[in-house]
Design a protein around this motif. Sequence first.
Motif, PDB file in Angstrom:
ATOM      1  N   THR A 132      21.366  26.981 -15.601  1.00 19.45           N
ATOM      2  CA  THR A 132      20.804  26.153 -16.668  1.00 19.45           C
ATOM      3  C   THR A 132      21.906  25.656 -17.598  1.00 19.45           C
ATOM      4  O   THR A 132      21.918  24.489 -18.008  1.00 19.45           O
ATOM      5  CB  THR A 132      19.759  26.945 -17.469  1.00 19.45           C
ATOM      6  N   ARG A 133      22.855  26.520 -17.900  1.00 15.20           N
ATOM      7  CA  ARG A 133      23.951  26.113 -18.777  1.00 15.20           C
ATOM      8  C   ARG A 133      24.839  25.069 -18.098  1.00 15.20           C
ATOM      9  O   ARG A 133      25.379  24.168 -18.752  1.00 15.20           O
ATOM     10  CB  ARG A 133      24.779  27.340 -19.163  1.00 15.20           C
ATOM     11  N   MET A 134      24.987  25.190 -16.785  1.00 12.66           N
ATOM     12  CA  MET A 134      25.777  24.197 -16.060  1.00 12.66           C
ATOM     13  C   MET A 134      25.117  22.825 -16.139  1.00 12.66           C
ATOM     14  O   MET A 134      25.794  21.802 -16.305  1.00 12.66           O
ATOM     15  CB  MET A 134      25.954  24.632 -14.610  1.00 12.66           C
ATOM     16  N   VAL A 135      23.788  22.787 -16.025  1.00 17.51           N
ATOM     17  CA  VAL A 135      23.080  21.511 -16.133  1.00 17.51           C
ATOM     18  C   VAL A 135      23.243  20.947 -17.542  1.00 17.51           C
ATOM     19  O   VAL A 135      23.408  19.736 -17.731  1.00 17.51           O
ATOM     20  CB  VAL A 135      21.594  21.677 -15.781  1.00 17.51           C
ATOM     21  N   PHE A 171      23.958  26.786 -26.053  1.00 20.78           N
ATOM     22  CA  PHE A 171      24.007  25.329 -25.956  1.00 20.78           C
ATOM     23  C   PHE A 171      24.837  24.675 -27.046  1.00 20.78           C
ATOM     24  O   PHE A 171      25.081  23.470 -26.985  1.00 20.78           O
ATOM     25  CB  PHE A 171      22.596  24.754 -26.005  1.00 20.78           C
ATOM     26  N   GLY A 172      25.235  25.432 -28.047  1.00 24.29           N
ATOM     27  CA  GLY A 172      25.997  24.833 -29.146  1.00 24.29           C
ATOM     28  C   GLY A 172      27.349  25.478 -29.319  1.00 24.29           C
ATOM     29  O   GLY A 172      27.794  25.705 -30.447  1.00 24.29           O
ATOM     30  N   ALA A 173      28.005  25.778 -28.193  1.00 20.12           N
ATOM     31  CA  ALA A 173      29.290  26.471 -28.254  1.00 20.12           C
ATOM     32  C   ALA A 173      30.310  25.697 -29.081  1.00 20.12           C
ATOM     33  O   ALA A 173      31.083  26.282 -29.838  1.00 20.12           O
ATOM     34  CB  ALA A 173      29.816  26.714 -26.837  1.00 20.12           C
ATOM     35  N   ASP A 174      30.336  24.382 -28.937  1.00 21.55           N
ATOM     36  CA  ASP A 174      31.306  23.564 -29.676  1.00 21.55           C
ATOM     37  C   ASP A 174      30.877  23.322 -31.118  1.00 21.55           C
ATOM     38  O   ASP A 174      31.721  23.176 -32.005  1.00 21.55           O
ATOM     39  CB  ASP A 174      31.505  22.219 -28.970  1.00 21.55           C
ATOM     40  N   ASP A 175      29.567  23.263 -31.343  1.00 23.52           N
ATOM     41  CA  ASP A 175      29.061  22.977 -32.686  1.00 23.52           C
ATOM     42  C   ASP A 175      27.711  23.668 -32.863  1.00 23.52           C
ATOM     43  O   ASP A 175      26.664  23.086 -32.556  1.00 23.52           O
ATOM     44  CB  ASP A 175      28.929  21.467 -32.890  1.00 23.52           C
ATOM     45  N   PRO A 176      27.699  24.927 -33.329  1.00 26.73           N
ATOM     46  CA  PRO A 176      26.433  25.654 -33.484  1.00 26.73           C
ATOM     47  C   PRO A 176      25.433  24.950 -34.389  1.00 26.73           C
ATOM     48  O   PRO A 176      24.220  25.100 -34.213  1.00 26.73           O
ATOM     49  CB  PRO A 176      26.872  27.006 -34.084  1.00 26.73           C
ATOM     50  N   ASP A 177      25.913  24.161 -35.355  1.00 25.19           N
ATOM     51  CA  ASP A 177      25.002  23.470 -36.264  1.00 25.19           C
ATOM     52  C   ASP A 177      24.362  22.242 -35.629  1.00 25.19           C
ATOM     53  O   ASP A 177      23.570  21.548 -36.277  1.00 25.19           O
ATOM     54  CB  ASP A 177      25.755  23.050 -37.540  1.00 25.19           C
ATOM     55  N   ALA A 178      24.691  21.960 -34.368  1.00 27.17           N
ATOM     56  CA  ALA A 178      24.048  20.852 -33.664  1.00 27.17           C
ATOM     57  C   ALA A 178      22.860  21.337 -32.845  1.00 27.17           C
ATOM     58  O   ALA A 178      22.188  20.532 -32.212  1.00 27.17           O
ATOM     59  CB  ALA A 178      25.045  20.150 -32.744  1.00 27.17           C
ATOM     60  N   VAL A 179      22.580  22.638 -32.857  1.00 27.60           N
ATOM     61  CA  VAL A 179      21.430  23.223 -32.150  1.00 27.60           C
ATOM     62  C   VAL A 179      20.660  24.068 -33.157  1.00 27.60           C
ATOM     63  O   VAL A 179      20.985  25.231 -33.392  1.00 27.60           O
ATOM     64  CB  VAL A 179      21.877  24.067 -30.943  1.00 27.60           C
TER      65      VAL A 179
END
Length: 733
Positions: A132-135, A171-179
């Motif tokens: 799921t994370r790959m998708v 899903f927000g590894a780069d930007d947690p505040d975007a999730v």
Amino acid sequence: MGATSHQSGAAGRAPTADHPSSVRNVVLVGHSGSGKTTLVEALALTAGAVGRAGRVEDGATVSDYDEIEHRRQRSVQLSLVPVTWGGMKINVLDTPGYADFVGELRAGLRAADAALFVVSAADGAEGLSGATRMVWDECEAVGMPRAIVVTHLEAARADYARMTDVCGEAFGADDPDAVLPLYLPLHGPAGPDGHAPVTGLLGLLSERVYDYSSGERTERDPEPAERALIDGARSRLIEGIIAESEDETLMDRYLGGEDVDLGTLVDDLERAVARGTFHPVLFAAPAAAGARQGLGTVELLELVTGGFPTPLERAAVAVTGPDGAARPEVVCDPDGPLLAEVVKTSSDPYVGRVSLVRVFSGTLRPDAPVHVCGHGAAGRAHEDRAPHGTDERVGTLTSPFGRQQRPLDRCVAGDLACVARLTGAETGDTLSSRDRPLLMEPWAVPDALLPLAVEAHGKADEDKLSQGLARLVAEDPTLRLEQNPLTHQLVLWCLGEAHQDVALERLRTRYGVRVDPVPHKVGLRETFGARAAGRGRHVKQSGGHGQFAVCEIEVEPLPPGSGVEFVDKVVGGSVPRPFVPSVEKGVRAQAARGLGAGHPLVDVRVTLLDGKAHAVDSSDAAFQTAGAMALREAAAQGRVQLLEPVAELAVVVPDAYVGPVMSDLAGRRGRVVGTEQAGPGRSRVRAEVPETEIGRYAIELRSVSHGTGLFTRAYVRHEPVPPQLAEKVRERS
């Protein structure tokens, strides 16, 4: 989002779209058991596409797509459920969550403009599989808008706060505040077991309570305790939205104490979602018995219609002509040139082949002439799917809903519809106008790397086998059909065991063809390990003309890839010149049949040294037989080696699984030849492994890598089988 005005679709009518701006295409992604199909049914109920019992007009449920799915209690194919909401047509694409049917997922991603990732609150972090994370990463790479829907709210072990954090971490590894969540679950009174059910949602932006406890969505002001929960999460959400705002002064004004009105926040949120830079988390649950709306379904439909992009916002499509020459890019325009793609092919017992198409440009109408062309095998020109093109006429246009097909008078750019009677169309093919044929590059599908050798069950099945298999692979681009020239087996290459089972079941139920699986054979070969000599003497006399031929040969090994060489060194005419080719023919025929274990003989030089002939009884056939006998005698006197094919594997896994993968490959007699980075947090392991050791590697890699590994394979060469293993192979032959 949070407004209550909407317009539901009427049950029993096919939703239609007059313009791309009124279409939304959304695909549901998630692991098996996450609740995608249940969510589709809840959305259809809330939108008025089905009655309170969850049934369409013929008594079938909205999830009645395939008998195989009912028997297996698992989605195995892409399904389309169109509904209307707020004057918009929403094409909801439900995809299988099991890895074996990733081809259906790829088709859904191709047909959609946005994705809903469905995760189960009951599973926690374990439910967010590596696949799921790959998708998610793939969607990130192409900028596809995404949102997360948390399901299974009724589970006693569901932890909503933790699940929100898990989604942010995954899903927000780069930007947690975007999730971030747009709503918080509202709990009702605890039951006898101490479990407090979720009865509503707290709107963080609207600061309102949406109560579903009565079966109908009602709205009210929050109570003091509810207000405290809202205030605790609202500030972070607002900051996350403002961070994505196109108004660069908004954050400074907000931090300076200025109130940002709700309309501005909603507009910025919808724009950020449509751009794919902000990914809201929502909660949803199916409706209780007799209820009209499932919890969170109204909020989800409002997000789809308000926040997800229209087909007009999709990037222009690159196309070529059938000759491969580039053509101008095509944009979404109902009045433009016709460009559509077959994203799914199925068979109906009454109307025959049915093609689900996404129209990217132009307007498709019933009975219209079209040109159908395709690369074959989703871009891979296998023998069973060569590039093709043909002119056809569109049959009936319909809108699918469960088992029903509701007629349509057109399908505009951006919309999806089913087309009947496109007999030459395969999944991945392009439809265009006859006077302006176009071709789209097909979507990527994984290579089928799990072999299944089959034989017809009986004579009646043998007569229908070829046509049945051809139809099967035309429907599913992840299947690959091979007639192995070395083993003479008919091999169906699949993605996994469940994929194999479904393929065989479809072959039997749809096309009336029964097959028996047989052990898959690897194409072994033989060669000589040292020089050897052989004498073939074929002498028979039974009255009249007899048979007489004698030849003496020497066999010596050659470097790999040399094949079989034949050299004539006869002197003095002991073997008459006309019979030398006969000896060669017999030698080569025996080499093709193999020696002992029955595998082809390769990489040898056979030298004809001497022989004898009879003026009357020698013949072409006699010297062929003598040549074959001489080669067999040389094999009996010499040392014959068994050769096995070796493949180079390129295995891509997260860095954490590199060690287990390398250990597993070593246990398969593999030699690791190198490792390299294959993207952030992922490595590619290259190894050479005997093909006899990787027959089920497509399944076993999933276990080693927890479903996150991918691999490719390519033949490298044949190598000698270790003596102890070679003896076992010969015993089985």
